[in-house]
Design a protein around this motif. Structure first.
Motif, mmCIF file in Angstrom:
data_model
loop_
_atom_site.group_PDB
_atom_site.id
_atom_site.type_symbol
_atom_site.label_atom_id
_atom_site.label_comp_id
_atom_site.label_asym_id
_atom_site.label_seq_id
_atom_site.Cartn_x
_atom_site.Cartn_y
_atom_site.Cartn_z
ATOM 1 N N UNK A 224 -39.604 -22.304 26.342
ATOM 2 C CA UNK A 224 -40.806 -22.765 25.633
ATOM 3 C C UNK A 224 -40.667 -24.268 25.482
ATOM 4 N N UNK A 225 -41.579 -25.028 26.102
ATOM 5 C CA UNK A 225 -41.524 -26.492 26.020
ATOM 6 C C UNK A 225 -42.648 -26.943 25.091
ATOM 7 N N UNK A 280 -46.335 -25.637 25.457
ATOM 8 C CA UNK A 280 -47.132 -25.494 24.237
ATOM 9 C C UNK A 280 -47.513 -26.886 23.748
ATOM 10 N N UNK A 281 -48.813 -27.197 23.792
ATOM 11 C CA UNK A 281 -49.249 -28.520 23.329
ATOM 12 C C UNK A 281 -49.969 -28.413 21.979
ATOM 13 N N UNK A 289 -44.037 -23.708 15.791
ATOM 14 C CA UNK A 289 -43.077 -23.483 16.889
ATOM 15 C C UNK A 289 -42.481 -22.080 16.754
ATOM 16 N N UNK A 290 -42.197 -21.690 15.504
ATOM 17 C CA UNK A 290 -41.637 -20.343 15.281
ATOM 18 C C UNK A 290 -42.600 -19.277 15.814
ATOM 19 N N UNK A 309 -34.379 -21.033 26.025
ATOM 20 C CA UNK A 309 -34.434 -22.462 25.685
ATOM 21 C C UNK A 309 -35.772 -22.822 25.042
ATOM 22 N N UNK A 310 -35.678 -23.530 23.909
ATOM 23 C CA UNK A 310 -36.882 -24.117 23.294
ATOM 24 C C UNK A 310 -36.672 -25.628 23.319
ATOM 25 N N UNK A 311 -37.636 -26.358 23.875
ATOM 26 C CA UNK A 311 -37.528 -27.823 23.902
ATOM 27 C C UNK A 311 -38.591 -28.392 22.972
#
Ligand SMILES: Nc1ncnc2c1ncn2[C@@H]1O[C@H](COP(=O)(O)OP(=O)(O)OP(=O)(O)O)[C@@H](O)[C@H]1O
Length: 441
Positions: A224-225, A280-281, A289-290, A309-311
């Motif tokens: 998730x970016x 995700x914008x 974010x959660x 991975x979450x960025x």
């Protein structure tokens, strides 16, 4: 379920929700677990209180925010039920007695379950000596002391099992970033760790985090970016440029692509479209974010993949739910880092957060230091790894130790390994990527 016990649970929760006795809340969180409560809604509220306490003050409003974040406020009965518990708490002058009652009941229930299991094991033919050892272990683990204090022998045994798995190559490897020297030092990023990628403005934080994202996707790991300053189209354009090895500028001007480049671009488009990646914008807060991460995890699970991975690109652009209130900026950033660390731990996912250095803090020609991290020492405290990126040419074309086509990585903090290691990467700003230093494109 006894009415007196339900009342005790409400009084204990209500006293914590009042927020006027933080000492009581801390002690109670240390003594009880969610499973000690008989009413399911009470377990949910207790869990939300524990979660809230991890990131800040516990009171009615902060716990309600946590419940809203996990979409459980309605399940526990909403504001009215929580406010009623607060009211009810005023009827007791000794809430600790109610905590003791709940703890005792939980211990009795646990002991009953242990005895029942021992009887079933005997009936199933377990021999007497094994059953005795089994019973002693079970009874010891249900004593009040054991609930408060973990047993060192259990912990050593757990470690031994982990070591065994590791030595047999059964433990999944940490997440590879594709930056070989960095991966060698970290042995891959471990689930639950918070990694900060810090640099002065324009150094290449996004390029670095996109490199890592591309590697994760190539390894079929879900990502998730969270892009707080760029659009999804800009992110995709950078990914195409990097994957196809076609300069960003050529993707922006008419008639610049020859046949070969066009083939590479179409190949990259097909590859990227199949990546386990969510850009995700929309998210602006840790709670956003959660929610996005939970949705991404569920969506990835449908195709048998995991969110690895979450960025967050980048930390200083996050905002607080309902505004900053009376917090100063350092406290606010501290909330973000603690919230992200907690999220990574809960979802067993690596969280990578970009972070800016203070522009004015030091000589841009010199390697950055930890104390230059903008706005908060909490970034340093909460991060497991802080990787500083240094590219003197990013700032006013100044010449430093790296050449114009190099970027330096410096591990300023490494909680589980050696710090201060330094390495170079080949910098390809025109391709929105970096590479091993010996490879030039
Ligand atoms: N088309 C291009 N050609 C060459 N270099 C480029 C191009 N586009 C961007 N760059 C380089 O990439 C750098 C920006 O990289 P990146 O976005 O990763 O930095 P950042 O550290 O995330 O920046 P910020 O602090 O603004 O978020 C620019 O400073 C520039 O040097």
């Amino acid at each position: 379920m006894s009415t007196a016990m339900v009342l005790s649970e409400r009084i204990v929760l209500g006293t914590m929700l009042r927020g006027d006795d933080p000492g009581f809340t801390t002690d109670t969180l240390g003594r009880l677990t969610p499973a000690a409560f008989t009413v399911p809604a009470h377990r949910t509220v207790f869990t939300a209180i524990a979660r809230t306490a991890d990131t800040g003050t516990v009171d009615l409003s902060t716990v309600m925010v946590t419940l809203e974040t996990t979409d459980t406020l309605a399940t526990v009965g909403g504001f009215d039920v929580l406010a009623a518990a607060v009211q009810e708490s005023f009827t007791s002058t000794a809430p600790t007695d109610h905590v003791a009652r709940i703890a005792d009941k939980a211990a009795v229930d646990a002991r009953r379950r242990a005895l029942q299991q021992a009887v079933v094991a005997l009936d199933d033919g377990q021999d007497l000596d094994t059953n005795r050892a089994f019973l002693m272990d079970a009874l010891a683990s249900t004593s009040a002391t054991a609930q408060l204090l973990p047993s060192i022998s259990d912990q050593v045994n757990e470690y031994f099992a982990l070591l065994d798995q590791r030595l047999n190559g059964e433990v999944p490897a940490g997440l590879r970033t594709g930056w070989s020297r960095f991966d060698e030092i970290t042995l891959g990023l471990q689930p639950g760790s918070l990694v900060t990628v810090a640099g002065r403005a324009g150094t290449g934080k996004t390029v670095a985090m996109m490199d890592w994202t591309r590697q994760a996707c190539r390894d079929d790991c879900g990502v998730l970016y969270v892009a707080l300053e760029m659009s999804a189209q800009q992110m995709i354009e950078r990914a195409i440029s990097a994957e196809a090895c076609v300069e960003l500028n050529k993707l922006r001007e008419p008639g610049c692509l020859d046949d070969d480049q066009w083939d590479r671009v179409s190949g990259a488009i097909s590859t990227i479209a199949a990546w386990p990646l969510f850009i995700d914008t929309r998210s602006r807060t840790v709670a956003d974010i959660r929610r996005a991460a939970t949705a991404a995890k569920a969506a990835l699970a449908e195709s048998g993949r995991e969110l690895r991975l979450i960025v967050v690109d980048y930390l200083q652009l996050l905002s607080s739910d309902g505004g900053r209130g009376s917090m100063n900026r350092a406290e606010e950033v501290g909330r973000f880092t603690r919230g992200l660390k907690l999220l990574g731990g809960e979802l067993e996912t690596v969280v990578v957060a970009g972070s800016q250095f203070n522009r004015s803090a030091a000589d841009p020609n010199k390697l950055p230091r930890l104390d230059e991290l903008k706005e908060s020492g909490s970034i340093e405290e909460d991060s497991d790894i802080v990787l500083a990126l240094h590219r003197p040419h990013a700032i006013d074309g100044q010449i430093g130790m790296a050449t114009a086509d190099e970027i330096t990585g410096l591990i300023l903090k490494n909680r589980h390994g050696a710090a201060q290691a330094q390495f170079e990467r080949a910098w390809h700003g025109h391709l929105a990527s970096t590479d091993e230093p010996m490879r030039r494109r």
